[in-house]
Design a protein around this motif. Structure first.
Motif, mmCIF file in Angstrom:
data_model
loop_
_atom_site.group_PDB
_atom_site.id
_atom_site.type_symbol
_atom_site.label_atom_id
_atom_site.label_comp_id
_atom_site.label_asym_id
_atom_site.label_seq_id
_atom_site.Cartn_x
_atom_site.Cartn_y
_atom_site.Cartn_z
ATOM 1 N N CYS A 1 -3.639 7.220 -5.112
ATOM 2 C CA CYS A 1 -3.430 5.845 -5.572
ATOM 3 C C CYS A 1 -4.731 5.041 -5.594
ATOM 4 O O CYS A 1 -5.720 5.429 -4.986
ATOM 5 N N HIS B 1 0.709 4.752 1.620
ATOM 6 C CA HIS B 1 1.369 6.029 1.294
ATOM 7 C C HIS B 1 1.047 7.077 2.358
ATOM 8 O O HIS B 1 1.917 7.797 2.825
ATOM 9 N N TYR C 1 -5.932 3.548 -2.161
ATOM 10 C CA TYR C 1 -6.697 4.474 -1.353
ATOM 11 C C TYR C 1 -8.157 4.481 -1.785
ATOM 12 O O TYR C 1 -9.070 4.383 -0.975
ATOM 13 N N CYS D 1 -5.162 10.334 -0.914
ATOM 14 C CA CYS D 1 -4.034 9.883 -1.727
ATOM 15 C C CYS D 1 -4.576 9.534 -3.101
ATOM 16 O O CYS D 1 -5.706 9.061 -3.239
ATOM 17 N N CYS E 1 -4.254 4.382 3.001
ATOM 18 C CA CYS E 1 -3.346 3.512 2.269
ATOM 19 C C CYS E 1 -1.964 3.656 2.894
ATOM 20 O O CYS E 1 -1.723 4.544 3.706
HETATM 21 ZN ZN LIG Z 1 -1.822 5.797 -1.568
#
Ligand SMILES: [Zn+2]
Length: 100
Positions: free
Chosen positions: A50, A66, A53, A48, A64
């Motif tokens: 982000c 997500h 993560y 991911c 994460c």
């Molecule tokens: Zn994420």
């Protein structure tokens, strides 16, 4: 029965897990819309884009929220599917990358 965290449940119920399908190649891109940002996920390699993560990996945690949301949405067939044509693929990737 394992309870799904509220945060993950609301991401799924708010249709923030998106599966972009490019035709006719059927390439797939998963994203999860977060706070003002869209995160790019690769479910096969469990990646991911982000920060959670990134730092989670550093501290030994794997996923994460997500990724957890996207995996759950995929398994339950609850992702929001959006169809594109292959012509749009490069533009789509460029937009996604410039947004990171
Ligand atoms: Zn994420």
């Amino acid at each position: 029965m394992k309870k799904t965290p509220d945060r993950i449940q609301s991401i799924i119920s708010e249709k923030r897990v998106k599966l972009h399908i490019f035709e006719p190649s059927m390439r797939k891109i998963w994203t999860v819309v977060g706070k003002g940002k869209e995160h790019w996920l690769d479910l096969e390699s469990e990646y991911c884009s982000c920060q959670g993560y990134y730092f989670g990996r550093l501290s030994g945690k794997n996923l994460c929220y997500h990724l957890e949301s996207a995996i759950l949405a995929k398994n339950d067939n609850q992702a929001e599917k959006i169809i594109f044509s292959d012509d749009e693929y490069v533009d789509f990737i460029m937009t996604l990358i410039s947004d990171l």
